[in-house]
Scaffold this active site. Structure first.
Site, mmCIF file in Angstrom:
data_model
loop_
_atom_site.group_PDB
_atom_site.id
_atom_site.type_symbol
_atom_site.label_atom_id
_atom_site.label_comp_id
_atom_site.label_asym_id
_atom_site.label_seq_id
_atom_site.Cartn_x
_atom_site.Cartn_y
_atom_site.Cartn_z
ATOM 1 N N ARG A 31 0.844 -1.198 0.000
ATOM 2 C CA ARG A 31 0.000 0.000 0.000
ATOM 3 C C ARG A 31 0.873 1.240 0.000
ATOM 4 N NH1 ARG A 31 -4.630 1.157 4.441
ATOM 5 N NH2 ARG A 31 -2.842 1.085 5.871
ATOM 6 N N GLU B 49 -12.580 3.534 1.191
ATOM 7 C CA GLU B 49 -12.482 3.908 2.600
ATOM 8 C C GLU B 49 -13.345 5.114 2.955
ATOM 9 O OE1 GLU B 49 -8.252 3.391 4.154
ATOM 10 O OE2 GLU B 49 -7.898 4.096 2.106
ATOM 11 N N ASP C 136 8.712 0.446 -8.410
ATOM 12 C CA ASP C 136 10.113 0.227 -8.763
ATOM 13 C C ASP C 136 10.826 -0.737 -7.816
ATOM 14 O OD1 ASP C 136 10.043 1.792 -11.012
ATOM 15 O OD2 ASP C 136 11.154 3.485 -10.173
ATOM 16 N N ASP D 193 -11.281 3.843 8.296
ATOM 17 C CA ASP D 193 -11.522 5.163 7.705
ATOM 18 C C ASP D 193 -12.948 5.265 7.180
ATOM 19 O OD1 ASP D 193 -9.095 6.422 8.199
ATOM 20 O OD2 ASP D 193 -8.143 5.519 6.456
#
Length: 287
Positions: free
Chosen positions: A103, A182, A117, A208
């Site tokens: 995340r 969320e 990356d 959330d």
């Protein structure tokens, strides 16, 4: 003389070829895990994950290799882990059969690019509340012409070994892109969000979500549970995999019965603390 004529030391040439072989083997292992995890996700198999908060490669390695979980939720939003530490955590999980979903801190193309990356199995993008948010996330995860991701020479590219047009476009197809719902706005816009074709799945964040309904922390409140269930049902109707961060096995069982399959069923620090407390309680009970 032989070396001067051919311009390259044969031993150096062999060493280079060996390095390229190892780089490609590592890259192929990552792609293979991505493919297997995607196949299981699209078959709606129950995939049980653990939220990893301890920024330590040894903890990640232990969980990836020896716990039996299908996937780990690694986090750059609510943990102190740096990109450098997170890359070491991903390296620790590499070679296992456990997927590493990372995340990012926000739906930002720079943060998403940096996270991709370092080579996770897939990306979790937080606070996706509209179709525009979902589109922005998928665009940030893909190279042109499908997206805007910049080309680097990082771990995900075999440190420069995988930069051909074909290989970069394969990465577009390989990376798993999931959106976190969320907010109340995200719940109300879920049907529109699910129209974004490159989105591989949705994960619901109940904490959330509870706050957005004015019920901070009350994840078991009927209004919050109803919102979670609404998203699960919408995803199943659209044929899109959906997951939830669950607080206990009963909650996981309920959401699994509704059709959620990407289930995060615990946190590493909770397991550590509860086990320590249980052990100490057992010792105190000795007579």
């Amino acid at each position: 003389y032989q070396r001067r004529v051919h311009g390259v030391d044969p031993m150096l040439r062999r060493a280079c070829l060996l390095c390229q072989t190892k780089q490609r083997a590592a890259g192929n292992a990552t792609k293979a895990l991505q493919q297997r995890f995607r196949e299981r996700l699209n078959l709606f198999e129950p995939l049980y994950g653990l939220y990893v908060t301890v920024p330590a490669p040894s903890v990640t390695e232990l969980l990836a290799y020896y716990s039996g979980f299908d996937w780990l939720w690694l986090d750059l939003e609510h943990t102190p882990a740096s990109l450098e530490t997170m890359q070491s955590m991903l390296m620790a999980a590499h070679g296992s059969e456990c997927a590493a979903m990372l995340r990012v801190a926000w739906n930002d193309p720079v943060l998403i690019k940096q996270a991709l990356d370092i080579g996770p199995t897939g990306i979790l993008v937080p606070m996706v509340s509209s179709k525009a948010d979902a589109t922005a996330a998928t665009v940030a995860c893909q190279y042109p012409p499908a997206g805007i991701r910049g080309v680097g020479s990082a771990r995900a590219h075999g440190y420069g070994a995988f930069r051909s047009s074909e290989e970069l476009l394969q990465m577009n197809d390989a990376v798993l892109i999931t959106a976190q719902i969320e907010s109340r706005e995200g719940v109300e816009s879920i049907e529109d969000i699910l129209q974004v074709g490159r989105l591989d799945g949705v994960v619901i964040g109940p904490f959330d979500l509870s706050a957005s309904y004015g019920l901070l922390g009350q994840v078991q409140h009927p209004t919050v549970v109803g919102a979670v269930e609404h998203v699960i049902v919408a995803c199943r109707r659209a044929g899109k995999p959906v997951g939830v961060l669950c607080m206990d096995t009963e909650q996981a069982k309920r959401y699994r019965e509704l059709g959620a399959t990407l289930l995060c069923v615990g946190l590493d620090h909770d397991l550590l603390l509860n086990s320590a407390r249980s052990l100490l309680h057992g010792m105190h009970s000795l007579k």
